[in-house]
Design an enzyme around this catalytic site. Structure first.
Site, PDB file in Angstrom:
ATOM      1  CB  ALA A   1     -14.427   1.059  -3.138  1.00 51.35           C
ATOM      2  CG  LEU A   2     -15.829   0.443  -9.297  1.00 51.10           C
ATOM      3  CD1 LEU A   2     -16.678   0.574 -10.563  1.00 51.10           C
ATOM      4  CD2 LEU A   2     -15.191  -0.941  -9.229  1.00 51.10           C
TER       5      LEU A   2
ATOM      6  CG  HIS B   1     -11.661  -1.632  -9.592  1.00 50.28           C
ATOM      7  ND1 HIS B   1     -11.633  -0.761  -8.523  1.00 50.28           N
ATOM      8  CD2 HIS B   1     -11.536  -2.882  -9.075  1.00 50.28           C
ATOM      9  CE1 HIS B   1     -11.515  -1.461  -7.404  1.00 50.28           C
ATOM     10  NE2 HIS B   1     -11.441  -2.740  -7.709  1.00 50.28           N
TER      11      HIS B   1
ATOM     12  CD  GLN C   1      -8.733 -11.934  -6.053  1.00 49.92           C
ATOM     13  OE1 GLN C   1      -9.344 -12.013  -5.012  1.00 49.92           O
ATOM     14  NE2 GLN C   1      -8.783 -10.861  -6.831  1.00 49.92           N
TER      15      GLN C   1
END
Ligand code: PAF
Length: 287
Positions: free
Chosen positions: A32-33, A37, A155
């Site tokens: 789902a770029l 990204h 993250q």
């Protein structure tokens, strides 16, 4: 662009790349770029001879099965976007290819308190799943550099810790969050917002900005976070956390006293219209 679905084929190809002394920049994604990204892939390409992107919606990092089911999958559009920016390689494995041993595991990583605050507190098990898949991907790709976005700051810190736990020579490059013109952090989840919620969603960015602007002024930092939490509620969000934290020795700690020169970060997670949004902002210092 080369497309590989099997790890053995990708490894064989990358062995040749390495033999010709070319450097490899790697961007792991769940597809789902969006432009966030793509900016990571462009950075990977700029700093390396080849850029490789992986698309794999990793089941072990979803603590909520509904979230996994609803995760947007847009492979055809993703491939067009990757070709458009001349990505060298796409790795598109199946679940069986990545987890031939099955999804259950007894192996755990010691991420310290990073795993029990913010996302870790509200998404138990999430970072073990992230650690497991990133470790597997790094073993396959063996990149020189790994590119990740600051949007997922916690993250990034988890992956930094993972690299140290596994004694990896890979260099982690954390790139700034890409934002929509109104300030909303780009995210694959934004596509699930209704037009009305999409307009409201910028409230998270505005709350972070107001925390940053008020920081160090007359308001105590805890009141600052509480005010932002209440504001978000009034705007129709269901906030999970609004926290101001200090970065110390790779760990994020709740700020309970004035931070001196330490790096300080504000982080928010809030639900809007059934969609969970996260964002963060560096208040002082750098990560
Ligand atoms: O940030 C993501 O998209 C995922 O958590 C990652 C790093 C690709 C691991 O599945």
């Amino acid at each position: 662009m080369y497309l590989f679905k099997r790890r053995a084929d990708l490894k064989k190809h990358l062995d040749l790349v390495r033999k010709s002394h070319k450097s490899i920049g790697f961007v792991p994604t769940m597809g789902a770029l969006h432009n966030g990204h793509l900016s990571l892939i462009q950075a990977a390409k700029k700093e390396n001879d080849i850029a490789i992107c992986s698309i794999f919606v990793n089941p072990t990092q979803f603590n909520d099965p509904k979230d996994f089911e609803k995760y947007p999958i847009t492979i055809d559009e993703d491939i067009k976007k990757l070709n458009h920016i001349s990505t060298d390689i796409l790795f598109l494995p199946s679940v069986e290819e990545m987890y031939p041993e099955g999804l259950e595991t007894a192996q755990t990583y010691d991420f310290g308190s990073l795993e029990t605050i913010l996302e870790g507190k509200f998404r138990p098990g999430h970072f073990q799943g992230v650690g497991r898949i990133v470790h597997k991907l790094l073993d396959i790709v063996e990149p020189n550099q790994l590119f990740m976005g600051q949007k997922d700051l916690q993250q990034c810190l988890i992956v930094r810790r993972l690299l140290s736990l596994i004694h990896s020579p890979v260099k982690l490059v954390v790139c700034p969050t890409e934002r929509e013109p109104d300030g909303l952090a780009m995210s694959s989840r934004n596509t699930r917002l209704s037009p009305a919620s999409r307009q409201k969603a910028v409230g998270i960015y505005q709350a972070l900005l107001s925390i940053k602007n008020n920081f160090g002024k007359d308001l105590h930092f805890l009141e600052n976070a509480h005010d932002a939490f209440d504001q978000l509620k009034k705007q129709g969000f269901e906030p999970e956390y609004v926290d101001i934290l200090q970065l110390e020795d790779g760990q994020l700690k709740q700020l309970d006293q004035p931070p001196g020169n330490a790096t300080v970060v504000a982080a928010i997670a809030a639900w809007l219209d059934g969609v969970r949004l996260i964002d963060n902002m560096i208040i002082q210092g750098n990560i």
